[in-house]
Design a protein around this motif. Sequence first.
Motif, PDB file in Angstrom:
ATOM      1  N   ASN A 103       0.843  -1.192   0.000  1.00 23.49           N
ATOM      2  CA  ASN A 103       0.000   0.000   0.000  1.00 23.49           C
ATOM      3  C   ASN A 103       0.880   1.245   0.000  1.00 23.49           C
ATOM      4  O   ASN A 103       2.111   1.153  -0.002  1.00 23.49           O
ATOM      5  CB  ASN A 103      -0.922  -0.052   1.232  1.00 23.49           C
ATOM      6  CG  ASN A 103      -2.232   0.690   1.028  1.00 23.49           C
ATOM      7  OD1 ASN A 103      -2.306   1.658   0.269  1.00 23.49           O
ATOM      8  ND2 ASN A 103      -3.264   0.241   1.702  1.00 23.49           N
TER       9      ASN A 103
ATOM     10  N   LYS B 170      -5.082   4.076   4.465  1.00 20.38           N
ATOM     11  CA  LYS B 170      -4.451   4.434   3.191  1.00 20.38           C
ATOM     12  C   LYS B 170      -4.936   3.535   2.042  1.00 20.38           C
ATOM     13  O   LYS B 170      -5.339   2.403   2.258  1.00 20.38           O
ATOM     14  CB  LYS B 170      -2.931   4.319   3.326  1.00 20.38           C
ATOM     15  CG  LYS B 170      -2.325   5.403   4.227  1.00 20.38           C
ATOM     16  CD  LYS B 170      -1.764   6.555   3.445  1.00 20.38           C
ATOM     17  CE  LYS B 170      -1.287   7.696   4.312  1.00 20.38           C
ATOM     18  NZ  LYS B 170       0.142   8.013   4.143  1.00 20.38           N
ATOM     19  N   GLY B 171      -4.841   4.052   0.825  1.00 20.20           N
ATOM     20  CA  GLY B 171      -5.153   3.262  -0.365  1.00 20.20           C
ATOM     21  C   GLY B 171      -6.570   3.469  -0.877  1.00 20.20           C
ATOM     22  O   GLY B 171      -7.291   4.345  -0.416  1.00 20.20           O
ATOM     23  N   THR B 172      -6.946   2.638  -1.844  1.00 20.78           N
ATOM     24  CA  THR B 172      -8.291   2.742  -2.421  1.00 20.78           C
ATOM     25  C   THR B 172      -9.314   2.120  -1.467  1.00 20.78           C
ATOM     26  O   THR B 172      -8.953   1.475  -0.479  1.00 20.78           O
ATOM     27  CB  THR B 172      -8.372   1.951  -3.746  1.00 20.78           C
ATOM     28  OG1 THR B 172      -8.191   0.564  -3.435  1.00 20.78           O
ATOM     29  CG2 THR B 172      -7.312   2.376  -4.738  1.00 20.78           C
TER      30      THR B 172
ATOM     31  N   HIS C 131      -8.558  -1.476  -1.062  1.00 21.15           N
ATOM     32  CA  HIS C 131      -7.421  -1.739  -0.174  1.00 21.15           C
ATOM     33  C   HIS C 131      -7.884  -1.683   1.279  1.00 21.15           C
ATOM     34  O   HIS C 131      -7.496  -2.514   2.104  1.00 21.15           O
ATOM     35  CB  HIS C 131      -6.280  -0.733  -0.407  1.00 21.15           C
ATOM     36  CG  HIS C 131      -5.481  -1.013  -1.646  1.00 21.15           C
ATOM     37  ND1 HIS C 131      -5.920  -0.660  -2.894  1.00 21.15           N
ATOM     38  CD2 HIS C 131      -4.290  -1.645  -1.816  1.00 21.15           C
ATOM     39  CE1 HIS C 131      -5.013  -1.053  -3.784  1.00 21.15           C
ATOM     40  NE2 HIS C 131      -4.019  -1.648  -3.160  1.00 21.15           N
ATOM     41  N   LYS C 132      -8.709  -0.699   1.583  1.00 17.31           N
ATOM     42  CA  LYS C 132      -9.210  -0.588   2.967  1.00 17.31           C
ATOM     43  C   LYS C 132     -10.122  -1.764   3.310  1.00 17.31           C
ATOM     44  O   LYS C 132     -10.090  -2.275   4.426  1.00 17.31           O
ATOM     45  CB  LYS C 132      -9.935   0.746   3.152  1.00 17.31           C
ATOM     46  CG  LYS C 132      -8.941   1.877   3.342  1.00 17.31           C
ATOM     47  CD  LYS C 132      -9.607   3.212   3.491  1.00 17.31           C
ATOM     48  CE  LYS C 132      -9.823   3.808   2.111  1.00 17.31           C
ATOM     49  NZ  LYS C 132     -10.277   5.205   2.149  1.00 17.31           N
TER      50      LYS C 132
END
Lengths: 308, 308
Positions: B179, B186-188, B191-192
Amino acid sequence: MKIAIDLNGGDRAPEEILKGCLEFLKNHPREKLILCTTKNEPDNLFDLNHPQITVEYFTHAVGMKETPAKSKKEKPDNTIEGTLRLVKNRKADCAFSCGNSGAIILNSVDVLGLKDPNTHPSLISFIPLYNRPPLAVFDVGALGNYVFNAELYFAVLHETVDIYTKLYGVKEPEIKLLNIGTESWKGTAEHKNIYRMMSDSLYNFTGNIEGDELLFTDASVIVTDGLTGNIVLKLLESFNVLLQNFRNFKDCKFDNNYLNFLIEDFNYETIGGAPLTGVNGKVVIGHGKSSSKAVRSALELCVKYAEI
Amino acid sequence: MKIAIDLNGGDRAPEEILKGCLEFLKNHPREKLILCTTKNEPDNLFDLNHPQITVEYFTHAVGMKETPAKSKKEKPDNTIEGTLRLVKNRKADCAFSCGNSGAIILNSVDVLGLKDPNTHPSLISFIPLYNRPPLAVFDVGALGNYVFNAELYFAVLHETVDIYTKLYGVKEPEIKLLNIGTESWKGTAEHKNIYRMMSDSLYNFTGNIEGDELLFTDASVIVTDGLTGNIVLKLLESFNVLLQNFRNFKDCKFDNNYLNFLIEDFNYETIGGAPLTGVNGKVVIGHGKSSSKAVRSALELCVKYAEI
């Protein structure tokens, strides 16, 4: 030029930032630096009386791990915002911080404003190359909550190309899209969207590039979704760490220029900063872990960027 | 074990694939290879009469740049499909191809079937490390039209961990998410999502990892969105190309083991293949540009994989 510097941003602030500033000034007798800091710094840090340095004080410093929105609310008068206000009020030509990049971007949008409500603030990072101008990687995803929107990216792409051209004197730089294959139908829906937009209107766009060609391409500007861009950039840093091992290999004298480049200069410290696009004013963001060498390089970039 | 090999897949097929097979057999007197090819190959390629090799013929070969769905429709009886049918009919223990990865995945789902309709076929790639088992990178985005769906990824993650444990004997391997920062937010959005799912139910998940720590981590399994994973893997290949330059540096003798590792073995050829998860049967996909050394390594992996 006058550069406003956030002395409290970065993992090694303020000592390494200040050291970088002083090293920079040795070779730049005409430039001026405005150091933005809090009143809490030890006095001896500023026992300088340097003719090219002035100091401005602010109430807060923003921590590296703070949530940008929260820090903005709880620490309105902070050193990041301070550098940007100096640019806004034309007391400085460029702002520089190695601090919390989310906070820098949020404050840049707030203090300087977006150039166009349809643009998207994005970071351009530069990969040093051997015997030629660096490769621009756009974007490197400084925002924590990352979304790749092809239209927003496309809107700031012209500014990116313009900055690259002016900084490095490469006219009509070749542009490529970082993707999982060279075919136009590869990647996410947004990769396909921006591929189409670039094909339709940028004659110097020459298609997709895969990861293994990145360091060997003739192109000058690489467009990526910022999440991938961020990870790629950081991975490249770690190559240099691997290469440092060669230094310890005693029987080996590195008089070969290319090897010296890989070991000494193939490193984020060589460029040191990333210009932020899409906002009304010049902002350069440094790496959180910046050393004094990286700060010195970033200030060189700030001066060149302030001049264009 | 019996391995079914697509002799017509890969940029350097069929010569380099065949060469890799023969090199492999020298050290593996008990393994059997079934070479799947078209009738168009020059006869002298098969003037072998090798006791460990049999040949099966199919009508078509799939090109590296063909659209997977189109090739499947227009070339139903092809060498990729042939290797998978041999696995399906229990005439082979594992299928191997260096060909069009989209076509391999599409044919794997079609011939072998998904283990569970809620899973997602994904590729596990292995990065060779010094003096320890390789790092598994999951996924590396073999599909052209790439979408990151956290739930589908999570569904095949247990299989990935299981394969890694059995192949390399690392029990309860540490898992991290690639990430843009270590913070959970953090991230898209995806990602979360997968961060949350892994935190909730995998006690050996230890959070995000950034690009610069990838080669230095103690973790064993790295989860990524496949587009980033693909670009990272390919970029790593190019590091090795840079390092090859050291070979040409005549005054330098590389008797240092770590340097030798970086130059000789820090390379896709050392592992040579990536297991496909989520399908009913064992499939290993090789790099399109596989050399005979890479084919030989991939066949070693096929045998180990077929055994677990």
